[in-house]
Design a protein around this motif. Structure first.
Motif, PDB file in Angstrom:
ATOM      1  N   ALA A 243      -2.855  -7.631  16.478  1.00  0.00           N
ATOM      2  CA  ALA A 243      -4.070  -6.915  16.871  1.00  0.00           C
ATOM      3  C   ALA A 243      -3.951  -5.429  16.556  1.00  0.00           C
ATOM      4  O   ALA A 243      -2.900  -4.826  16.681  1.00  0.00           O
ATOM      5  CB  ALA A 243      -4.336  -7.121  18.358  1.00  0.00           C
TER       6      ALA A 243
ATOM      7  N   ARG B  67      -6.825 -16.281  20.750  1.00  0.00           N
ATOM      8  CA  ARG B  67      -6.514 -15.070  21.507  1.00  0.00           C
ATOM      9  C   ARG B  67      -7.242 -13.857  20.930  1.00  0.00           C
ATOM     10  O   ARG B  67      -7.751 -13.014  21.679  1.00  0.00           O
ATOM     11  CB  ARG B  67      -5.007 -14.816  21.490  1.00  0.00           C
ATOM     12  CG  ARG B  67      -4.197 -15.775  22.329  1.00  0.00           C
ATOM     13  CD  ARG B  67      -4.255 -15.395  23.812  1.00  0.00           C
ATOM     14  NE  ARG B  67      -3.248 -16.124  24.567  1.00  0.00           N
ATOM     15  CZ  ARG B  67      -3.466 -17.241  25.228  1.00  0.00           C
ATOM     16  NH1 ARG B  67      -4.681 -17.787  25.229  1.00  0.00           N
ATOM     17  NH2 ARG B  67      -2.485 -17.833  25.902  1.00  0.00           N
ATOM     18  N   LEU B  68      -7.297 -13.756  19.612  1.00  0.00           N
ATOM     19  CA  LEU B  68      -7.991 -12.627  18.985  1.00  0.00           C
ATOM     20  C   LEU B  68      -9.485 -12.675  19.283  1.00  0.00           C
ATOM     21  O   LEU B  68     -10.110 -11.634  19.494  1.00  0.00           O
ATOM     22  CB  LEU B  68      -7.735 -12.631  17.474  1.00  0.00           C
ATOM     23  CG  LEU B  68      -6.312 -12.242  17.062  1.00  0.00           C
ATOM     24  CD1 LEU B  68      -6.074 -12.566  15.597  1.00  0.00           C
ATOM     25  CD2 LEU B  68      -6.063 -10.751  17.320  1.00  0.00           C
TER      26      LEU B  68
ATOM     27  N   ASP C  34     -10.772 -13.963  22.023  1.00  0.00           N
ATOM     28  CA  ASP C  34     -10.872 -13.563  23.424  1.00  0.00           C
ATOM     29  C   ASP C  34     -10.864 -12.043  23.562  1.00  0.00           C
ATOM     30  O   ASP C  34     -11.533 -11.489  24.442  1.00  0.00           O
ATOM     31  CB  ASP C  34      -9.716 -14.151  24.234  1.00  0.00           C
ATOM     32  CG  ASP C  34      -9.788 -15.667  24.346  1.00  0.00           C
ATOM     33  OD1 ASP C  34     -10.862 -16.236  24.073  1.00  0.00           O
ATOM     34  OD2 ASP C  34      -8.758 -16.273  24.706  1.00  0.00           O
ATOM     35  N   ARG C  35     -10.091 -11.393  22.704  1.00  0.00           N
ATOM     36  CA  ARG C  35      -9.941  -9.933  22.766  1.00  0.00           C
ATOM     37  C   ARG C  35     -10.993  -9.194  21.940  1.00  0.00           C
ATOM     38  O   ARG C  35     -10.972  -7.981  21.840  1.00  0.00           O
ATOM     39  CB  ARG C  35      -8.537  -9.557  22.286  1.00  0.00           C
ATOM     40  CG  ARG C  35      -7.449 -10.073  23.208  1.00  0.00           C
ATOM     41  CD  ARG C  35      -6.069  -9.973  22.615  1.00  0.00           C
ATOM     42  NE  ARG C  35      -5.686  -8.607  22.285  1.00  0.00           N
ATOM     43  CZ  ARG C  35      -4.428  -8.171  22.262  1.00  0.00           C
ATOM     44  NH1 ARG C  35      -3.437  -8.991  22.550  1.00  0.00           N
ATOM     45  NH2 ARG C  35      -4.155  -6.937  21.948  1.00  0.00           N
ATOM     46  N   ARG C  36     -11.891  -9.958  21.327  1.00  0.00           N
ATOM     47  CA  ARG C  36     -12.962  -9.395  20.495  1.00  0.00           C
ATOM     48  C   ARG C  36     -12.416  -8.590  19.313  1.00  0.00           C
ATOM     49  O   ARG C  36     -12.995  -7.591  18.894  1.00  0.00           O
ATOM     50  CB  ARG C  36     -13.919  -8.543  21.335  1.00  0.00           C
ATOM     51  CG  ARG C  36     -14.585  -9.313  22.473  1.00  0.00           C
ATOM     52  CD  ARG C  36     -15.608  -8.485  23.216  1.00  0.00           C
ATOM     53  NE  ARG C  36     -16.173  -9.212  24.326  1.00  0.00           N
ATOM     54  CZ  ARG C  36     -17.181 -10.084  24.243  1.00  0.00           C
ATOM     55  NH1 ARG C  36     -17.708 -10.340  23.054  1.00  0.00           N
ATOM     56  NH2 ARG C  36     -17.635 -10.695  25.316  1.00  0.00           N
ATOM     57  N   GLU C  37     -11.291  -9.054  18.796  1.00  0.00           N
ATOM     58  CA  GLU C  37     -10.724  -8.461  17.587  1.00  0.00           C
ATOM     59  C   GLU C  37     -11.406  -9.074  16.354  1.00  0.00           C
ATOM     60  O   GLU C  37     -12.057 -10.115  16.437  1.00  0.00           O
ATOM     61  CB  GLU C  37      -9.216  -8.729  17.524  1.00  0.00           C
ATOM     62  CG  GLU C  37      -8.408  -8.050  18.612  1.00  0.00           C
ATOM     63  CD  GLU C  37      -8.067  -6.606  18.283  1.00  0.00           C
ATOM     64  OE1 GLU C  37      -8.392  -6.143  17.169  1.00  0.00           O
ATOM     65  OE2 GLU C  37      -7.474  -5.938  19.153  1.00  0.00           O
TER      66      GLU C  37
ATOM     67  N   THR D 174       0.047 -12.221  18.948  1.00  0.00           N
ATOM     68  CA  THR D 174      -1.301 -11.644  18.949  1.00  0.00           C
ATOM     69  C   THR D 174      -1.245 -10.143  19.189  1.00  0.00           C
ATOM     70  O   THR D 174      -1.942  -9.364  18.527  1.00  0.00           O
ATOM     71  CB  THR D 174      -2.183 -12.315  20.015  1.00  0.00           C
ATOM     72  OG1 THR D 174      -2.249 -13.725  19.760  1.00  0.00           O
ATOM     73  CG2 THR D 174      -3.595 -11.749  19.995  1.00  0.00           C
ATOM     74  N   ASP D 175      -0.402  -9.720  20.133  1.00  0.00           N
ATOM     75  CA  ASP D 175      -0.242  -8.285  20.390  1.00  0.00           C
ATOM     76  C   ASP D 175       0.209  -7.553  19.129  1.00  0.00           C
ATOM     77  O   ASP D 175      -0.243  -6.433  18.849  1.00  0.00           O
ATOM     78  CB  ASP D 175       0.788  -8.052  21.496  1.00  0.00           C
ATOM     79  CG  ASP D 175       0.271  -8.412  22.873  1.00  0.00           C
ATOM     80  OD1 ASP D 175      -0.955  -8.540  23.035  1.00  0.00           O
ATOM     81  OD2 ASP D 175       1.099  -8.575  23.790  1.00  0.00           O
TER      82      ASP D 175
ATOM     83  N   ASP E 115       0.930 -14.942  22.765  1.00  0.00           N
ATOM     84  CA  ASP E 115       0.569 -13.618  23.275  1.00  0.00           C
ATOM     85  C   ASP E 115       1.347 -12.521  22.552  1.00  0.00           C
ATOM     86  O   ASP E 115       0.783 -11.475  22.191  1.00  0.00           O
ATOM     87  CB  ASP E 115       0.831 -13.535  24.777  1.00  0.00           C
ATOM     88  CG  ASP E 115      -0.202 -14.280  25.599  1.00  0.00           C
ATOM     89  OD1 ASP E 115      -1.268 -14.603  25.058  1.00  0.00           O
ATOM     90  OD2 ASP E 115       0.069 -14.551  26.784  1.00  0.00           O
TER      91      ASP E 115
END
Length: 248
Positions: A68, A93-94, A96-99, A64-65, A61
């Protein structure tokens, strides 16, 4: 903030006990159309003043933060050993965040999520066990063992990183939709069948290449590995860059 000035960026995640510095020299070897961006976890290297993180989900996490919002147009993730698990987690994770997603994952010397040896990690709890592991892997410079303060720091980082590895859990969701390129060492304890199982983690293509060497084959046979890596990167770089040549 990362400036997207080159056709392809490779984000490089380190193995357990290591720092991003292990990838810096790649910038001198790989061609100028590749931007090498080492990923530094907290508690080592340039981030030595930050607390170590010993939980997989928390570290993924955090990374990823940090990634992103500054992702280049074209990039891939590379990870060695623990770094492969981090690259895999950040890719999920990216998504999931639609990055913006990576064009590929390139993973070295790491058993697939379905083929991990959790019992081995559970045994690596004491300083004595960690020290023996360092010696067995043969990836630590001799001078580290000769300086108590440096060895203490190395063991603390390794203990946290093994905590990350032991707390890893496979993502029980749709497979990734990007190509996976897997490298292994023929003398590594991670056998070929434990590497081929990475194919379960993607709906796209998976390749596997075994190189002569052990767990640190990407370092011990760096010239050969980087030649193969360059070949893989040519295949995922933007099409307008240059045609993919036959490898010799």
């Amino acid at each position: 903030m990362l400036i997207d000035t080159k056709p392809l960026t490779i984000f490089c995640f380190p193995c357990a006990g290591a720092s991003a510095a292990s990838y810096i020299r790649w910038r001198k070897t790989l061609p100028d159309w590749i931007s090498v961006e080492p990923v530094e976890p907290p508690g080592r290297g340039a981030r030595i003043a930050e607390p170590l993180i010993d939980d997989y989900a928390s570290l993924v996490d955090r990374l990823t933060d940090e990634l992103a919002g500054a992702l280049p147009t074209n990039y891939v993730f590379f990870g060695h050993s623990m770094g492969a698990l981090l690259a895999y987690g950040c890719a999920h994770r990216l998504r999931d965040r639609r990055e913006r997603g990576a064009r590929a994952l390139i993973l070295a010397c790491c058993a697939a999520p379905t083929r991990r040896d959790e019992e081995r990690l559970a045994r690596l709890q004491t300083d004595a066990a960690l020290l023996e592991e360092l010696k067995d892997l043969n990836g630590t410079p001799t001078y580290v063992f000769e300086h108590p303060e440096l060895l203490r720091l190395t063991l603390d980082i390794l203990r946290a990183d093994f905590g990350v590895c032991s707390s890893f859990r496979r993502f029980e969701r749709a497979p990734l939709d990007l190509d996976l390129h897997i490298f292994g060492g023929v003398d590594d304890e991670i056998e070929e069948d434990r590497l081929t199982a990475w194919s379960l983690e993607t709906s796209a293509a998976t390749t596997l290449e075994m190189l002569d060497g052990g767990h640190f084959v990407i370092r011990d046979r760096e010239s050969e590995f980087l030649a193969r890596l360059r070949y893989v990167l040519r295949g995922v770089a933007p099409a307008e860059r240059e045609s993919r040549p036959a490898f010799s």
